[in-house]
Design a protein around this motif. Structure first.
Motif, short mmCIF file in Angstrom:
data_model
loop_
_atom_site.label_atom_id
_atom_site.label_comp_id
_atom_site.label_asym_id
_atom_site.label_seq_id
_atom_site.Cartn_x
_atom_site.Cartn_y
_atom_site.Cartn_z
N SER A 90 0.85 -1.19 0.00
CA SER A 90 0.00 0.00 0.00
C SER A 90 0.88 1.24 0.00
CB SER A 90 -0.91 -0.02 1.23
OG SER A 90 -1.79 1.08 1.19
N ARG A 91 0.63 2.16 -0.95
CA ARG A 91 1.46 3.36 -1.11
C ARG A 91 0.59 4.61 -1.10
NH1 ARG A 91 6.65 1.99 -0.17
NH2 ARG A 91 7.27 0.22 -1.42
N ASP A 92 1.10 5.68 -0.47
CA ASP A 92 0.43 6.97 -0.52
C ASP A 92 0.49 7.50 -1.94
OD1 ASP A 92 0.01 6.84 2.20
OD2 ASP A 92 1.62 8.24 2.73
N ARG A 93 -0.67 7.85 -2.49
CA ARG A 93 -0.71 8.41 -3.84
C ARG A 93 -0.97 9.91 -3.79
NH1 ARG A 93 1.24 5.01 -7.41
NH2 ARG A 93 -0.41 5.17 -8.91
N MET A 94 -1.91 10.32 -2.90
CA MET A 94 -2.20 11.74 -2.74
C MET A 94 -2.57 12.00 -1.29
SD MET A 94 -4.89 14.26 -4.70
CE MET A 94 -6.38 13.59 -4.04
N THR A 95 -1.99 13.05 -0.72
CA THR A 95 -2.27 13.44 0.65
C THR A 95 -2.65 14.91 0.66
OG1 THR A 95 -0.67 11.82 1.46
CG2 THR A 95 -1.36 13.53 3.00
N ILE A 96 -3.81 15.21 1.25
CA ILE A 96 -4.27 16.59 1.36
C ILE A 96 -4.27 16.94 2.85
CG2 ILE A 96 -6.16 18.20 0.92
CD1 ILE A 96 -7.12 16.21 -1.25
N ARG A 97 -3.46 17.91 3.21
CA ARG A 97 -3.38 18.35 4.61
C ARG A 97 -3.36 19.87 4.65
NH1 ARG A 97 1.86 15.80 4.00
NH2 ARG A 97 1.06 14.01 5.15
N SER A 98 -3.39 20.45 5.83
CA SER A 98 -3.45 21.91 5.95
C SER A 98 -2.23 22.60 5.35
CB SER A 98 -3.60 22.31 7.42
OG SER A 98 -2.48 21.89 8.17
N SER A 99 -1.10 21.93 5.31
CA SER A 99 0.12 22.54 4.78
C SER A 99 0.25 22.42 3.27
CB SER A 99 1.35 21.91 5.44
OG SER A 99 1.38 20.52 5.18
#
Length: 170
Positions: A90-99
Motif C-alpha cells: 500500500s502506497r500513498d498516492r495523494m495526501t491533502i493536509r493543511s500545509s
C-alpha cells in the motif's frame, strides 16, 4: 454491531436516495468518530476497496482515509489520504493536509500527467528520470524551470519570465 449487505449479482448493495427538490445538498453519508478523548493523529475513518487476488486471497487494493491533524478547538485540521497497492504494498498516492497537497510522498517511480482540452500531455512528470515535460510527453531535456515576477502589478495583471537552467553539465 456489524451489518453485512450481500448480493450475488452486480446490483447496487446500498443506495442513498434523496427526493428533496430544494437546492440544499442531499443525501448525506456520515462517517463519525464521536469520542471524548480525540487526539492529534487519530484516524477518523477509512473506506477500503477490497478484492481477491489470483490466489483467492482478499487484499485491499485502495483506500481513502482521514486522520485528525489538529483537534484543538478553533484550529482543527484534517488530513485526507488516498492509497493504492503497488507491487503488493500500500502506497500513498495523494495526501491533502493543511500545509498543502502532495502527490507521491513516498517517492515511488510514479509518473504524473495533466491533460488540457486539446493536449493529453499538457504537463508530464517523469518520476523515474526526475524530469518534466510541458505540452508534450518528451521529457528528454534535463532542466530546472523557475518563474519570476518582473513587475509590481497586482496578481491579476501578473507578467513573468520562464527561465530554464540546463542541468546536463554540457
Amino acid at each position: 454491531g456489524e451489518v453485512n449487505i450481500e448480493t450475488t449479482g452486480n446490483a447496487t448493495n446500498l443506495a442513498l436516495v434523496c427526493t428533496d427538490t430544494d437546492a440544499n445538498a442531499g443525501p448525506f453519508l456520515d462517517l463519525t468518530r464521536d469520542n471524548s478523548s480525540a487526539a492529534d493523529s487519530d484516524q477518523v475513518g477509512v473506506i477500503n476497496f477490497r478484492a481477491d487476488n489470483s490466489a483467492n486471497t482478499l487484499h485491499t487494493y485502495a483506500n481513502i482515509g482521514v486522520v485528525l491533524g489538529d483537534v484543538t478547538d478553533g484550529t482543527e485540521d484534517g488530513t485526507l489520504n488516498i492509497q493504492t497497492i503497488m507491487a503488493g504494498t500500500s502506497r500513498d498516492r495523494m495526501t491533502i493536509r493543511s500545509s498543502g497537497v502532495v502527490f507521491n510522498e513516498e517517492s515511488q517511480d510514479t509518473d504524473f500527467r495533466i491533460e488540457s482540452d486539446g493536449n493529453a500531455n499538457m504537463f508530464v512528470v517523469d518520476a523515474g528520470n526526475n524530469r518534466v515535460g510541458i505540452g508534450e510527453n518528451n521529457t528528454l531535456f534535463n532542466a530546472t524551470a523557475a518563474v519570476t515576477r518582473n513587475d509590481t502589478a497586482s496578481l491579476g495583471d501578473f507578467e513573468g519570465n520562464l527561465l530554464l537552467f540546463d542541468n546536463s553539465g554540457s
